[in-house]
Design an enzyme around this catalytic site. Structure first.
Site, PDB file in Angstrom:
ATOM      1  CG  ASN A  30       6.729 -18.534 -56.647  1.00 54.68           C
ATOM      2  OD1 ASN A  30       6.066 -17.499 -56.674  1.00 54.68           O
ATOM      3  ND2 ASN A  30       8.033 -18.541 -56.456  1.00 54.68           N
ATOM      4  CG  LEU A  31       0.296 -18.918 -55.524  1.00 60.61           C
ATOM      5  CD1 LEU A  31      -0.655 -19.852 -54.767  1.00 60.61           C
ATOM      6  CD2 LEU A  31      -0.533 -17.907 -56.329  1.00 60.61           C
ATOM      7  CG  PHE A  68       3.839 -11.117 -66.470  1.00 60.33           C
ATOM      8  CD1 PHE A  68       3.976  -9.781 -66.791  1.00 60.33           C
ATOM      9  CD2 PHE A  68       2.853 -11.855 -67.119  1.00 60.33           C
ATOM     10  CE1 PHE A  68       3.160  -9.190 -67.744  1.00 60.33           C
ATOM     11  CE2 PHE A  68       2.034 -11.277 -68.068  1.00 60.33           C
ATOM     12  CZ  PHE A  68       2.184  -9.936 -68.388  1.00 60.33           C
ATOM     13  CB  SER A 101      11.751  -2.695 -65.628  1.00 59.30           C
ATOM     14  OG  SER A 101      11.705  -1.505 -64.890  1.00 59.30           O
ATOM     15  CE1 TYR A 125      12.739  -6.069 -61.155  1.00 63.59           C
ATOM     16  CE2 TYR A 125      12.882  -3.670 -61.305  1.00 63.59           C
ATOM     17  CZ  TYR A 125      12.255  -4.858 -61.635  1.00 63.59           C
ATOM     18  OH  TYR A 125      11.141  -4.842 -62.437  1.00 63.59           O
ATOM     19  CE  LYS A 132      12.355  -7.565 -64.529  1.00 63.19           C
ATOM     20  NZ  LYS A 132      11.474  -8.680 -64.838  1.00 63.19           N
ATOM     21  CG  ASN A 166       5.428   1.105 -57.163  1.00 58.24           C
ATOM     22  OD1 ASN A 166       5.279  -0.093 -57.133  1.00 58.24           O
ATOM     23  ND2 ASN A 166       6.521   1.664 -57.622  1.00 58.24           N
ATOM     24  CB  ILE A 184       5.307  15.212 -52.227  1.00 57.04           C
ATOM     25  CG1 ILE A 184       3.787  15.203 -52.379  1.00 57.04           C
ATOM     26  CG2 ILE A 184       6.001  15.619 -53.513  1.00 57.04           C
ATOM     27  CD1 ILE A 184       3.171  16.559 -52.697  1.00 57.04           C
ATOM     28  NE  ARG A 215      10.116   7.882 -61.597  1.00 60.79           N
ATOM     29  CZ  ARG A 215      10.930   8.832 -61.135  1.00 60.79           C
ATOM     30  NH1 ARG A 215      10.964  10.033 -61.707  1.00 60.79           N
ATOM     31  NH2 ARG A 215      11.728   8.587 -60.106  1.00 60.79           N
ATOM     32  NE  ARG A 235      10.914   6.890 -53.934  1.00 60.53           N
ATOM     33  CZ  ARG A 235      10.127   6.143 -54.697  1.00 60.53           C
ATOM     34  NH1 ARG A 235       9.197   5.399 -54.135  1.00 60.53           N
ATOM     35  NH2 ARG A 235      10.258   6.129 -56.002  1.00 60.53           N
TER      36      ARG A 235
HETATM   37  P1  NAD Z   1       3.829  -9.043 -59.224  1.00 61.54           P
HETATM   38  O1  NAD Z   1       4.738  -9.313 -58.056  1.00 61.54           O
HETATM   39  O2  NAD Z   1       2.438  -8.601 -58.935  1.00 61.54           O
HETATM   40  O3  NAD Z   1       3.755 -10.328 -60.165  1.00 61.54           O
HETATM   41  C1  NAD Z   1       4.835 -11.231 -60.315  1.00 61.54           C
HETATM   42  C2  NAD Z   1       4.263 -12.626 -60.110  1.00 61.54           C
HETATM   43  O4  NAD Z   1       5.299 -13.592 -60.281  1.00 61.54           O
HETATM   44  C3  NAD Z   1       3.701 -12.843 -58.698  1.00 61.54           C
HETATM   45  O5  NAD Z   1       2.422 -13.419 -58.810  1.00 61.54           O
HETATM   46  C4  NAD Z   1       4.685 -13.796 -58.042  1.00 61.54           C
HETATM   47  O6  NAD Z   1       4.048 -14.633 -57.086  1.00 61.54           O
HETATM   48  C5  NAD Z   1       5.222 -14.558 -59.239  1.00 61.54           C
HETATM   49  N1  NAD Z   1       6.571 -15.121 -59.099  1.00 61.54           N
HETATM   50  C6  NAD Z   1       7.700 -14.491 -58.677  1.00 61.54           C
HETATM   51  N2  NAD Z   1       8.732 -15.341 -58.731  1.00 61.54           N
HETATM   52  C7  NAD Z   1       8.266 -16.520 -59.218  1.00 61.54           C
HETATM   53  C8  NAD Z   1       8.849 -17.774 -59.523  1.00 61.54           C
HETATM   54  N3  NAD Z   1      10.152 -18.002 -59.304  1.00 61.54           N
HETATM   55  N4  NAD Z   1       8.082 -18.756 -60.034  1.00 61.54           N
HETATM   56  C9  NAD Z   1       6.755 -18.546 -60.258  1.00 61.54           C
HETATM   57  N5  NAD Z   1       6.134 -17.378 -59.970  1.00 61.54           N
HETATM   58  C10 NAD Z   1       6.884 -16.379 -59.465  1.00 61.54           C
HETATM   59  O7  NAD Z   1       4.563  -8.004 -60.173  1.00 61.54           O
HETATM   60  P2  NAD Z   1       4.009  -7.224 -61.438  1.00 61.54           P
HETATM   61  O8  NAD Z   1       3.901  -5.799 -61.081  1.00 61.54           O
HETATM   62  O9  NAD Z   1       2.839  -7.937 -61.996  1.00 61.54           O
HETATM   63  O10 NAD Z   1       5.258  -7.367 -62.410  1.00 61.54           O
HETATM   64  C11 NAD Z   1       5.309  -8.375 -63.403  1.00 61.54           C
HETATM   65  C12 NAD Z   1       6.619  -8.264 -64.159  1.00 61.54           C
HETATM   66  O11 NAD Z   1       6.741  -6.965 -64.720  1.00 61.54           O
HETATM   67  C13 NAD Z   1       7.867  -8.477 -63.322  1.00 61.54           C
HETATM   68  O12 NAD Z   1       8.803  -9.188 -64.103  1.00 61.54           O
HETATM   69  C14 NAD Z   1       8.356  -7.075 -63.061  1.00 61.54           C
HETATM   70  O13 NAD Z   1       9.745  -7.042 -62.849  1.00 61.54           O
HETATM   71  C15 NAD Z   1       7.969  -6.364 -64.339  1.00 61.54           C
HETATM   72  N6  NAD Z   1       7.757  -4.916 -64.189  1.00 61.54           N
HETATM   73  C16 NAD Z   1       6.775  -4.448 -63.357  1.00 61.54           C
HETATM   74  C17 NAD Z   1       6.607  -3.069 -63.212  1.00 61.54           C
HETATM   75  C18 NAD Z   1       5.551  -2.507 -62.282  1.00 61.54           C
HETATM   76  O14 NAD Z   1       5.639  -1.332 -61.942  1.00 61.54           O
HETATM   77  N7  NAD Z   1       4.548  -3.277 -61.860  1.00 61.54           N
HETATM   78  C19 NAD Z   1       7.416  -2.174 -63.936  1.00 61.54           C
HETATM   79  C20 NAD Z   1       8.372  -2.693 -64.787  1.00 61.54           C
HETATM   80  C21 NAD Z   1       8.535  -4.068 -64.908  1.00 61.54           C
HETATM   81  N1  UFG Z   2       6.826   9.114 -54.906  1.00 63.25           N
HETATM   82  C1  UFG Z   2       6.438  10.000 -53.910  1.00 63.25           C
HETATM   83  N2  UFG Z   2       5.970   9.480 -52.747  1.00 63.25           N
HETATM   84  C2  UFG Z   2       5.830   8.143 -52.533  1.00 63.25           C
HETATM   85  C3  UFG Z   2       6.189   7.253 -53.567  1.00 63.25           C
HETATM   86  C4  UFG Z   2       6.682   7.778 -54.743  1.00 63.25           C
HETATM   87  O1  UFG Z   2       6.541  11.204 -54.065  1.00 63.25           O
HETATM   88  O2  UFG Z   2       5.373   7.746 -51.446  1.00 63.25           O
HETATM   89  C5  UFG Z   2       7.315   9.668 -56.182  1.00 63.25           C
HETATM   90  C6  UFG Z   2       8.728   9.240 -56.556  1.00 63.25           C
HETATM   91  O3  UFG Z   2       9.672  10.124 -56.008  1.00 63.25           O
HETATM   92  C7  UFG Z   2       8.662   9.289 -58.075  1.00 63.25           C
HETATM   93  C8  UFG Z   2       7.208   8.939 -58.398  1.00 63.25           C
HETATM   94  O4  UFG Z   2       6.489   9.162 -57.200  1.00 63.25           O
HETATM   95  O5  UFG Z   2       8.895  10.610 -58.524  1.00 63.25           O
HETATM   96  C9  UFG Z   2       7.013   7.507 -58.812  1.00 63.25           C
HETATM   97  O6  UFG Z   2       7.557   6.622 -57.840  1.00 63.25           O
HETATM   98  P1  UFG Z   2       7.288   5.056 -57.911  1.00 63.25           P
HETATM   99  O7  UFG Z   2       7.975   4.439 -56.734  1.00 63.25           O
HETATM  100  O8  UFG Z   2       5.840   4.793 -58.067  1.00 63.25           O
HETATM  101  O9  UFG Z   2       7.963   4.631 -59.273  1.00 63.25           O
HETATM  102  P2  UFG Z   2       9.476   4.730 -59.761  1.00 63.25           P
HETATM  103  O10 UFG Z   2       9.448   5.358 -61.099  1.00 63.25           O
HETATM  104  O11 UFG Z   2      10.360   5.319 -58.753  1.00 63.25           O
HETATM  105  O12 UFG Z   2       9.838   3.182 -59.858  1.00 63.25           O
HETATM  106  C10 UFG Z   2       9.134   2.363 -60.788  1.00 63.25           C
HETATM  107  C11 UFG Z   2       9.076   0.912 -60.308  1.00 63.25           C
HETATM  108  C12 UFG Z   2      10.454   0.330 -60.269  1.00 63.25           C
HETATM  109  C13 UFG Z   2      11.135   0.537 -61.587  1.00 63.25           C
HETATM  110  C14 UFG Z   2      11.131   2.011 -61.949  1.00 63.25           C
HETATM  111  C15 UFG Z   2      11.786   2.298 -63.264  1.00 63.25           C
HETATM  112  O13 UFG Z   2       8.516   0.843 -59.014  1.00 63.25           O
HETATM  113  O14 UFG Z   2      10.355  -1.058 -60.040  1.00 63.25           O
HETATM  114  O15 UFG Z   2       9.769   2.453 -62.006  1.00 63.25           O
HETATM  115  O16 UFG Z   2      10.923   2.196 -64.293  1.00 63.25           O
HETATM  116  F1  UFG Z   2      12.397   0.115 -61.485  1.00 63.25           F
END
Ligand code: NAD
Ligand code: UFG
Length: 341
Positions: free
Chosen positions: A32-33, A80, A124, A148, A152, A198, A216, A230, A292
């Site tokens: 859905n972008l 996804f 996740s 969130y 999941k 992130n 940091i 991590r 954080r």
């Molecule tokens: P992202 O936001 O880049 O991709 C998600 C995509 O889904 C987007 O393109 C968004 O437009 C689309 N979307 C959201 N809701 C929608 C809906 N209702 N209908 C159709 N499209 C929809 O995120 P990502 O990093 O690619 O993550 C993908 C999946 O992996 C997610 O389910 C996320 O929770 C999970 N995940 C991601 C991470 C990470 O760090 N990237 C870590 C753990 C889990």
């Molecule tokens: N961090 C910094 N400075 C920043 C951002 C992050 O020091 O500006 C540190 C955080 O404290 C952590 C590490 O970098 O120690 C990683 O942080 P991220 O935000 O990149 O990742 P997290 O592990 O905190 O979170 C990620 C995803 C979440 C998911 C979680 C659990 O972003 O969606 O992993 O797997 F829920």
């Protein structure tokens, strides 16, 4: 095999579409972008030389999803599509339940009606929350600490119930740790709407000067250098994990297999900064700030099950992830929407 990829335009979706096309699958994407751009999949088509269909469709729209599945003879789904910000989920919990749980429920019903047998679901590491034992095994008790994370867990439960009720339906649930990096071409990568939260996208933007120096987030954790530990894993390894999951679904009997996808080793914030500087020759302006809220000291994956059951192993190093992330950032300083440099 025809594979429907929901959220295909996103960060993990676009890299996975590319891996699927390279592995010979037919791909149909829906998105859905709300957090992505069509441009990502346009570039995937260019990189692979293979055109494929993208429908602008919300996964909560069951009628439209039914048509997409029917018209394309979909045999497997990789799901996804979801909202993914921990902090935003505290502000908008109902949006998260509606999108993530509602979207998965609609998808599961469409799959049941259309008799689609295979699902790969994006979960996740956030489902684990705080764990005393590291690395974290899939059997650990789930302790999500955000709306969130709870969406999941709820989706995982719905998938398990659906599989118990229907022996013709099976699923692989993938719990990703910290996906980082970009495709080596620099053509696709992580392009979040707004300011990223992130670590690696903040780090590359701080290095490029488009964000202030990296903060940091705490150096007083009970870890060897005081910064958070991590499990960073290259996005192309994550993408390959989905190809392995589809292959496993075709060979396995019915049921649900849940696997961690990570590199299987802890890396601290300071180590990641050092690795980035070594790999790219670019220095990262940074300073130490406060922790954080709610941040874990350490979280990394036991990946034995993914190795054994999926035959998957992460192949790319942290240096490669840093180089690829920098290559993407340098070529696309404004993500998909601005000029390419
Ligand atoms: P992202 O936001 O880049 O991709 C998600 C995509 O889904 C987007 O393109 C968004 O437009 C689309 N979307 C959201 N809701 C929608 C809906 N209702 N209908 C159709 N499209 C929809 O995120 P990502 O990093 O690619 O993550 C993908 C999946 O992996 C997610 O389910 C996320 O929770 C999970 N995940 C991601 C991470 C990470 O760090 N990237 C870590 C753990 C889990
Ligand atoms: N961090 C910094 N400075 C920043 C951002 C992050 O020091 O500006 C540190 C955080 O404290 C952590 C590490 O970098 O120690 C990683 O942080 P991220 O935000 O990149 O990742 P997290 O592990 O905190 O979170 C990620 C995803 C979440 C998911 C979680 C659990 O972003 O969606 O992993 O797997 F829920």
């Amino acid at each position: 095999m025809s594979v429907l990829v929901t959220g295909g335009c996103g960060y993990l979706g676009s890299h996975t579409c590319l891996a699927l096309l390279e592995a010979g699958y037919e791909v149909v994407a829906v998105d859905n972008l709300c957090n992505s751009s069509r441009e990502s999949l346009k570039r995937v088509s260019e990189l692979t030389g293979q055109p494929f269909k993208l429908y602008e469709c919300d996964v909560r729209n069951g009628m439209q999803l039914m048509q997409v599945v029917e018209q394309n003879n979909v045999e497997a789904v990789i799901h996804f599509a979801a909202l993914k910000s921990v902090s935003e989920s505290f502000e908008k919990p109902l949006e998260y339940y509606e999108n993530n749980v509602g979207g998965t429920l609609t998808l599961l019903r469409v799959m049941a009606l259309q008799k689609v047998p295979y699902l790969v679901f994006s979960s996740s590491a956030t489902v684990y929350g705080e764990q005393e034992v590291q690395p974290v095994h899939e059997s650990a008790a789930l302790r999500p600490c955000s709306p969130y994370g709870r969406t999941k867990v709820t989706c995982e439960e719905m998938i398990e119930a659906a599989a118990r009720a229907n022996p013709d339906f099976s699923a692989v649930i993938l719990r990703y740790f910290n996906p980082v990096g970009a495709h080596e071409s620099g053509r696709i990568g992580e392009a979040p709407q707004g300011e990223p939260s992130n670590l690696l996208p903040r780090l590359t933007r701080a290095a490029a000067g488009s964000l202030p120096p990296l903060v940091i987030a705490g150096d007083d954790f009970p870890t060897p250098d005081g910064t958070g530990l991590r499990d960073y894993v290259h996005v192309c390894d994550i993408a390959q994990g989905h190809v392995a999951a589809l292959e496993a679904l075709e060979r396995r009997p019915s049921g649900v297999l849940t696997c961690n996808l990570g590199a299987g080793r802890p890396v601290s914030v300071r180590e990641l900064i050092d690795t980035f500087e070594r790999a790219t020759g670019v220095s990262v302006p940074c300073r130490v700030g406060p922790r954080r809220e709610g941040d874990l000291a350490a979280c990394w994956a036991d990946i034995t099950r993914a190795r054994q059951e999926l035959g998957w192993s992460p192949l790319r190093t942290m240096e490669e992830a840093c180089r690829d992330a920098w290559n993407w950032q340098s070529q696309n300083p404004f993500g998909y929407d601005g000029p390419v440099l």
